[in-house]
Enzyme design. Structure first.
Site, PDB file in Angstrom:
ATOM      1  N   HIS A   1     132.426  34.794  14.522  1.00  0.00           N
ATOM      2  CA  HIS A   1     132.348  34.035  14.780  1.00  0.00           C
ATOM      3  C   HIS A   1     132.343  33.092  16.015  1.00  0.00           C
ATOM      4  CE1 HIS A   1     133.256  28.801  14.323  1.00  0.00           C
ATOM      5  NE2 HIS A   1     134.096  29.613  15.298  1.00  0.00           N
TER       6      HIS A   1
ATOM      7  N   HIS B   1     106.125  46.322   7.705  1.00  0.00           N
ATOM      8  CA  HIS B   1     107.716  47.225   7.219  1.00  0.00           C
ATOM      9  C   HIS B   1     107.006  47.579   5.955  1.00  0.00           C
ATOM     10  CE1 HIS B   1     108.071  42.905   7.000  1.00  0.00           C
ATOM     11  NE2 HIS B   1     108.534  42.946   5.619  1.00  0.00           N
TER      12      HIS B   1
ATOM     13  N   LYS C   1     103.137  37.736  18.189  1.00  0.00           N
ATOM     14  CA  LYS C   1     104.854  37.545  19.085  1.00  0.00           C
ATOM     15  C   LYS C   1     104.650  37.030  20.345  1.00  0.00           C
ATOM     16  CE  LYS C   1     104.548  37.325  15.553  1.00  0.00           C
ATOM     17  NZ  LYS C   1     104.235  37.785  14.130  1.00  0.00           N
TER      18      LYS C   1
ATOM     19  N   GLY D   1      93.432  33.950   4.782  1.00  0.00           N
ATOM     20  CA  GLY D   1      94.127  35.416   4.121  1.00  0.00           C
ATOM     21  C   GLY D   1      93.170  36.647   4.332  1.00  0.00           C
TER      22      GLY D   1
ATOM     23  N   SER E   1      93.417  46.355   6.679  1.00  0.00           N
ATOM     24  CA  SER E   1      92.946  45.361   6.133  1.00  0.00           C
ATOM     25  C   SER E   1      92.134  44.009   7.500  1.00  0.00           C
ATOM     26  CB  SER E   1      93.868  44.145   5.538  1.00  0.00           C
ATOM     27  OG  SER E   1      94.800  43.313   6.141  1.00  0.00           O
TER      28      SER E   1
HETATM   29  P1  FAD Z   1      96.706  48.662   9.516  1.00  0.00           P
HETATM   30  O1  FAD Z   1      97.271  47.820  10.613  1.00  0.00           O
HETATM   31  O2  FAD Z   1      94.598  46.620   9.447  1.00  0.00           O
HETATM   32  O3  FAD Z   1      95.312  49.530  10.565  1.00  0.00           O
HETATM   33  C1  FAD Z   1      95.045  50.337   9.477  1.00  0.00           C
HETATM   34  C2  FAD Z   1      93.709  50.943  10.555  1.00  0.00           C
HETATM   35  O4  FAD Z   1      92.111  51.751  10.099  1.00  0.00           O
HETATM   36  C3  FAD Z   1      93.041  50.317  11.976  1.00  0.00           C
HETATM   37  O5  FAD Z   1      93.391  50.672  13.079  1.00  0.00           O
HETATM   38  C4  FAD Z   1      91.587  50.393  11.688  1.00  0.00           C
HETATM   39  O6  FAD Z   1      90.291  50.243  12.713  1.00  0.00           O
HETATM   40  C5  FAD Z   1      91.891  52.181  10.995  1.00  0.00           C
HETATM   41  N1  FAD Z   1      90.267  52.388   9.880  1.00  0.00           N
HETATM   42  C6  FAD Z   1      90.044  51.587   8.425  1.00  0.00           C
HETATM   43  N2  FAD Z   1      89.069  52.263   8.448  1.00  0.00           N
HETATM   44  C7  FAD Z   1      88.857  53.608   9.069  1.00  0.00           C
HETATM   45  C8  FAD Z   1      87.609  54.225   8.901  1.00  0.00           C
HETATM   46  N3  FAD Z   1      86.882  54.675   7.675  1.00  0.00           N
HETATM   47  N4  FAD Z   1      88.234  55.469   9.551  1.00  0.00           N
HETATM   48  C9  FAD Z   1      89.146  55.660  10.743  1.00  0.00           C
HETATM   49  N5  FAD Z   1      90.023  54.771  10.916  1.00  0.00           N
HETATM   50  C10 FAD Z   1      90.163  53.428  10.117  1.00  0.00           C
HETATM   51  N6  FAD Z   1     103.098  42.201   9.311  1.00  0.00           N
HETATM   52  C11 FAD Z   1     104.188  41.570   9.739  1.00  0.00           C
HETATM   53  O7  FAD Z   1     104.915  42.539   9.398  1.00  0.00           O
HETATM   54  N7  FAD Z   1     104.606  40.867  10.501  1.00  0.00           N
HETATM   55  C12 FAD Z   1     104.206  39.956  11.367  1.00  0.00           C
HETATM   56  O8  FAD Z   1     104.360  39.325  12.479  1.00  0.00           O
HETATM   57  C13 FAD Z   1     102.748  39.884  11.230  1.00  0.00           C
HETATM   58  N8  FAD Z   1     101.863  39.558  11.771  1.00  0.00           N
HETATM   59  C14 FAD Z   1     100.119  39.714  12.081  1.00  0.00           C
HETATM   60  C15 FAD Z   1      99.543  39.191  12.837  1.00  0.00           C
HETATM   61  C16 FAD Z   1      98.711  38.653  13.245  1.00  0.00           C
HETATM   62  C17 FAD Z   1      97.804  37.899  13.167  1.00  0.00           C
HETATM   63  C18 FAD Z   1      97.567  39.741  11.536  1.00  0.00           C
HETATM   64  C19 FAD Z   1      96.507  39.538  11.557  1.00  0.00           C
HETATM   65  C20 FAD Z   1      98.336  40.283  11.002  1.00  0.00           C
HETATM   66  C21 FAD Z   1     100.263  40.488  11.154  1.00  0.00           C
HETATM   67  N9  FAD Z   1     100.529  41.103   9.913  1.00  0.00           N
HETATM   68  C22 FAD Z   1     102.418  41.086  10.170  1.00  0.00           C
HETATM   69  C23 FAD Z   1      99.810  42.047   8.991  1.00  0.00           C
HETATM   70  C24 FAD Z   1     100.276  43.651   9.489  1.00  0.00           C
HETATM   71  O9  FAD Z   1      99.442  43.848  10.544  1.00  0.00           O
HETATM   72  C25 FAD Z   1      99.535  44.653   8.323  1.00  0.00           C
HETATM   73  O10 FAD Z   1     100.330  44.450   6.987  1.00  0.00           O
HETATM   74  C26 FAD Z   1      99.637  46.042   8.919  1.00  0.00           C
HETATM   75  O11 FAD Z   1      99.044  46.058   9.920  1.00  0.00           O
HETATM   76  C27 FAD Z   1      99.275  47.456   8.142  1.00  0.00           C
HETATM   77  O12 FAD Z   1      99.006  48.362   8.537  1.00  0.00           O
HETATM   78  P2  FAD Z   1      98.538  48.801   7.362  1.00  0.00           P
HETATM   79  O13 FAD Z   1      98.070  50.471   8.398  1.00  0.00           O
HETATM   80  O14 FAD Z   1      97.903  49.153   5.975  1.00  0.00           O
HETATM   81  O15 FAD Z   1      96.830  48.495   7.900  1.00  0.00           O
HETATM   82  P1  NAI Z   2      97.573  33.809   3.732  1.00  0.00           P
HETATM   83  O1  NAI Z   2      97.941  34.293   2.530  1.00  0.00           O
HETATM   84  O2  NAI Z   2      99.120  33.696   4.171  1.00  0.00           O
HETATM   85  O3  NAI Z   2      96.833  31.865   3.671  1.00  0.00           O
HETATM   86  C1  NAI Z   2      96.044  31.637   4.221  1.00  0.00           C
HETATM   87  C2  NAI Z   2      96.309  30.196   3.511  1.00  0.00           C
HETATM   88  O4  NAI Z   2      94.697  29.784   3.364  1.00  0.00           O
HETATM   89  C3  NAI Z   2      96.704  30.236   1.677  1.00  0.00           C
HETATM   90  O5  NAI Z   2      98.348  28.526   2.528  1.00  0.00           O
HETATM   91  C4  NAI Z   2      95.540  29.393   1.354  1.00  0.00           C
HETATM   92  O6  NAI Z   2      95.668  28.605   0.162  1.00  0.00           O
HETATM   93  C5  NAI Z   2      95.074  28.748   2.106  1.00  0.00           C
HETATM   94  N1  NAI Z   2      93.191  28.471   1.905  1.00  0.00           N
HETATM   95  C6  NAI Z   2      92.415  30.053   1.750  1.00  0.00           C
HETATM   96  N2  NAI Z   2      91.134  29.621   0.922  1.00  0.00           N
HETATM   97  C7  NAI Z   2      91.360  28.067   1.814  1.00  0.00           C
HETATM   98  C8  NAI Z   2      90.384  27.024   1.767  1.00  0.00           C
HETATM   99  N3  NAI Z   2      88.624  27.761   1.643  1.00  0.00           N
HETATM  100  N4  NAI Z   2      90.338  25.720   2.745  1.00  0.00           N
HETATM  101  C9  NAI Z   2      91.200  25.894   2.721  1.00  0.00           C
HETATM  102  N5  NAI Z   2      93.181  26.540   2.650  1.00  0.00           N
HETATM  103  C10 NAI Z   2      91.876  27.778   2.230  1.00  0.00           C
HETATM  104  O7  NAI Z   2      96.557  34.383   4.712  1.00  0.00           O
HETATM  105  P2  NAI Z   2      97.194  34.417   6.624  1.00  0.00           P
HETATM  106  O8  NAI Z   2      97.248  33.290   7.082  1.00  0.00           O
HETATM  107  O9  NAI Z   2      95.465  34.692   6.801  1.00  0.00           O
HETATM  108  O10 NAI Z   2      97.565  36.332   6.726  1.00  0.00           O
HETATM  109  C11 NAI Z   2      96.974  37.182   6.113  1.00  0.00           C
HETATM  110  C12 NAI Z   2      98.408  38.043   5.895  1.00  0.00           C
HETATM  111  O11 NAI Z   2      98.409  38.759   7.233  1.00  0.00           O
HETATM  112  C13 NAI Z   2      99.885  37.164   5.408  1.00  0.00           C
HETATM  113  O12 NAI Z   2      99.691  37.875   3.692  1.00  0.00           O
HETATM  114  C14 NAI Z   2     100.349  37.753   5.931  1.00  0.00           C
HETATM  115  O13 NAI Z   2     101.066  39.030   5.291  1.00  0.00           O
HETATM  116  C15 NAI Z   2      99.656  39.001   7.253  1.00  0.00           C
HETATM  117  N6  NAI Z   2     100.409  38.347   7.999  1.00  0.00           N
HETATM  118  C16 NAI Z   2     101.813  38.811   7.813  1.00  0.00           C
HETATM  119  C17 NAI Z   2     102.685  37.969   9.389  1.00  0.00           C
HETATM  120  C18 NAI Z   2     103.977  37.739   9.622  1.00  0.00           C
HETATM  121  O14 NAI Z   2     104.333  38.690   8.806  1.00  0.00           O
HETATM  122  N7  NAI Z   2     104.283  36.797   9.911  1.00  0.00           N
HETATM  123  C19 NAI Z   2     101.898  36.912  10.628  1.00  0.00           C
HETATM  124  C20 NAI Z   2     100.243  36.720  10.499  1.00  0.00           C
HETATM  125  C21 NAI Z   2      99.878  37.437   9.170  1.00  0.00           C
END
Ligand code: FAD
Ligand code: NAI
Length: 464
Positions: A443, A321, A53, A271, A144
């Site tokens: 508004h 969230h 962001k 994904g 993840s």
């Molecule tokens: P995580 O945030 O993945 O945290 C898990 C933690 O556990 C990690 O720090 C890891 O190091 C630790 N861990 C794992 N295994 C072990 C172990 N065995 N021992 C000790 N520690 C361990 N979601 C949104 O809602 N809004 C967004 O704008 C958004 N943007 C995203 C952008 C990107 C590029 C990515 C990759 C994801 C985004 N997401 C977004 C998704 C969001 O980050 C995840 O859904 C969220 O972080 C999940 O939270 P969690 O606590 O389940 O796991």
């Molecule tokens: P995603 O599941 O949103 O999108 C992956 C896309 O890749 C899908 O459209 C799928 O059809 C496509 N795909 C899969 N295999 C493919 C292949 N071999 N060739 C071409 N296309 C292929 O997963 P993404 O974007 O990696 O994000 C992972 C997760 O992170 C999301 O599910 C989301 O929950 C979270 N996230 C949330 C954000 C937010 O809330 N603003 C921002 C970024 C991530």
């Protein structure tokens, strides 16, 4: 408690884990949180929501200033240049401030941070950082990681995952994004705005899986208009790196003639998959489902007594969230209270420009369950959107045809991510479209478009 080290041990300090730990400590439970990263906050704060962001915001400012788009407002800017190092610096500062904030909150709430990778040695025992600790309750919140594409090696220089795509030191000339999901479109937008040509290769026939069909179609049109080359129904069969560039081989998803695309950056964003490897789940007596997730009951307990799981590692949308709310609920359930998450009302937002947001059912899913009424209102007819000359998008409300209860709300609009909160709250309270239609909105605000879409469900919008 006598022979336990903690009432609660949380594994993972992401939005799920750190929130669970703080809430458990607030409820008077002796709590520790194991985290293997150098900093707290998990994927979201370190390499996910927050840095992405920050770059989306900064790149949008750059695009506005450099494209001449502000001239129509009487703002003329000449000789705009990009200082990418400064942009990355702001991103790092935002991350540092927030991850440091969680460390402060741990200290304030007396949550002990056990540094290191935690592994179960028994259902109530974990080995972490050279220590063995026993806890009455263990919450798995390990999150993840990026799903790899078979045969494609992520080298973090040319072939990138979402983490390395946040840190590119120079704007690529041509970025190929594999996967037209949330990450692909958010990070693809960042680098497009900063000057890269961006090609998005999506396997399915539409981008943004899981979202409402009409929204997916409209979003693709908007991104194409912004200059993203979106190739749907296309699969990547090979990525070959040669020095500072790569050749990406693609072909129609259904099979057919292949072609190659030259790129100096390739983002793999197909994904994410749950983190359970090396966790020693078998020692705890736990197994994963076909998708690698840990299944839980409604209260986030697993099949093993005293072991709980939340966030990206369990089924459901992978959103911060959702993980946070599950963190609060699991701590409350452990403390003997009743912690509930309504999984039917989890909003999701794509933070592009305009933003794309939704909560509840898509029109397709709602129709599969019964008869529905749909109301739509275009942002073109919203006075605030007109005033600021940013009229792309619409609000769409899907209601049950018989009861009028709102089943889903979908928004494409500049502030869709903020607007969707109003829709989520209404749905949480079981609102009908009539309830929304008769709620007074200030508004001129974008919120009025939600009211008008609700009026459209009843067949009587004023301004369209
Ligand atoms: P995580 O945030 O993945 O945290 C898990 C933690 O556990 C990690 O720090 C890891 O190091 C630790 N861990 C794992 N295994 C072990 C172990 N065995 N021992 C000790 N520690 C361990 N979601 C949104 O809602 N809004 C967004 O704008 C958004 N943007 C995203 C952008 C990107 C590029 C990515 C990759 C994801 C985004 N997401 C977004 C998704 C969001 O980050 C995840 O859904 C969220 O972080 C999940 O939270 P969690 O606590 O389940 O796991
Ligand atoms: P995603 O599941 O949103 O999108 C992956 C896309 O890749 C899908 O459209 C799928 O059809 C496509 N795909 C899969 N295999 C493919 C292949 N071999 N060739 C071409 N296309 C292929 O997963 P993404 O974007 O990696 O994000 C992972 C997760 O992170 C999301 O599910 C989301 O929950 C979270 N996230 C949330 C954000 C937010 O809330 N603003 C921002 C970024 C991530």
């Amino acid at each position: 408690m006598a022979d336990y080290d903690y009432d609660v041990l949380v594994i993972g300090a992401g939005p799920g884990g750190y929130v669970a730990a703080i809430r458990a400590a607030q409820l008077g439970l002796k709590t520790a949180c194991a985290e293997s990263r150098e900093t707290l906050g998990g994927t979201c704060l370190n390499v996910g929501c927050i840095p992405s962001k920050a770059l989306l915001n900064a790149s949008e400012k750059f695009a506005e200033a450099s494209s001449g788009a502000l001239a129509k407002f009487g703002v003329k800017i000449e000789n705009v240049s990009l200082d990418l190092d400064a942009m990355h610096g702001q991103r790092r500062d935002a991350v540092k401030g927030l991850t440091g904030g969680i460390e402060f909150l741990f200290k304030k709430n007396k949550v002990e941070w056990l540094k290191g990778l935690a592994t179960f040695t028994a259902a109530d025992t974990v080995s972490v950082g050279g220590r063995t600790v026993r806890a009455k309750n263990i919450v798995i919140a390990t999150g993840s990681s990026v799903t790899p594409l078979p045969g494609v090696t992520i080298d973090h220089e040319v072939v990138l995952d979402s983490t390395s795509a946040l840190e590119i030191p120079q704007v690529p000339k041509h970025m190929v994004v594999i996967g037209g999901g949330v990450i692909g479109l958010e990070l693809g937008s960042v680098w497009k705005r900063l000057g890269a040509k961006v090609t998005v290769v999506e396997y399915l026939d539409q981008v943004l899986p899981g979202m409402d069909g009409e929204v997916r179609k409209e979003a693709a049109k908007i991104f194409k208009k912004q200059g993203l080359d979106i190739r749907t129904s296309t699969k990547v069969t090979k990525v070959e790196r040669r020095g500072g560039s790569a050749t990406v081989t693609v072909e129609p998803a259904a099979g057919g003639a292949s072609e190659t695309i030259e790129a100096d950056a390739v983002l793999v964003s197909i994904g994410r998959r749950p983190n359970t490897e090396g966790l020693g789940l078998d020692k705890a007596g736990l197994a994963v489902n076909k998708r690698g997730q840990i299944e839980t009951n409604h209260d986030f307990s697993t099949s093993v007594r005293g072991v709980w799981a939340i966030g990206d590692v369990i089924p459901g949308p992978m959103l911060a969230h959702k993980a946070e709310d599950e963190g609060i609920a699991v701590a409350e359930n452990i403390a003997g209270l009743t912690g509930i998450v309504n999984h039917d009302v989890i909003p999701s937002v794509v933070y592009t420009h305009p933003e794309i947001a939704g909560v509840g059912l898509t029109e397709e899913d709602a129709k599969a369950k019964g008869e529905v009424k749909v109301g739509k209102f275009p942002m073109l007819a919203n006075s605030r959107a007109k005033a600021i000359d940013d009229t792309t998008g619409f609000v769409k409300i899907i209601a049950d045809a018989k009861t009028d209860r709102v089943l889903g709300v979908w928004i494409i609009a500049t502030p869709a991510g903020t607007l969707i909160g109003q829709a989520a709250q209404a749905m949480e309270f079981g609102a009908s479209s009539e309830d929304i239609a008769y709620t007074c909105n200030a508004h001129p605000t974008h919120n009025e478009a939600i009211k008008e879409a609700a009026m459209a469900v009843l067949g009587k919008p004023i301004h369209a």
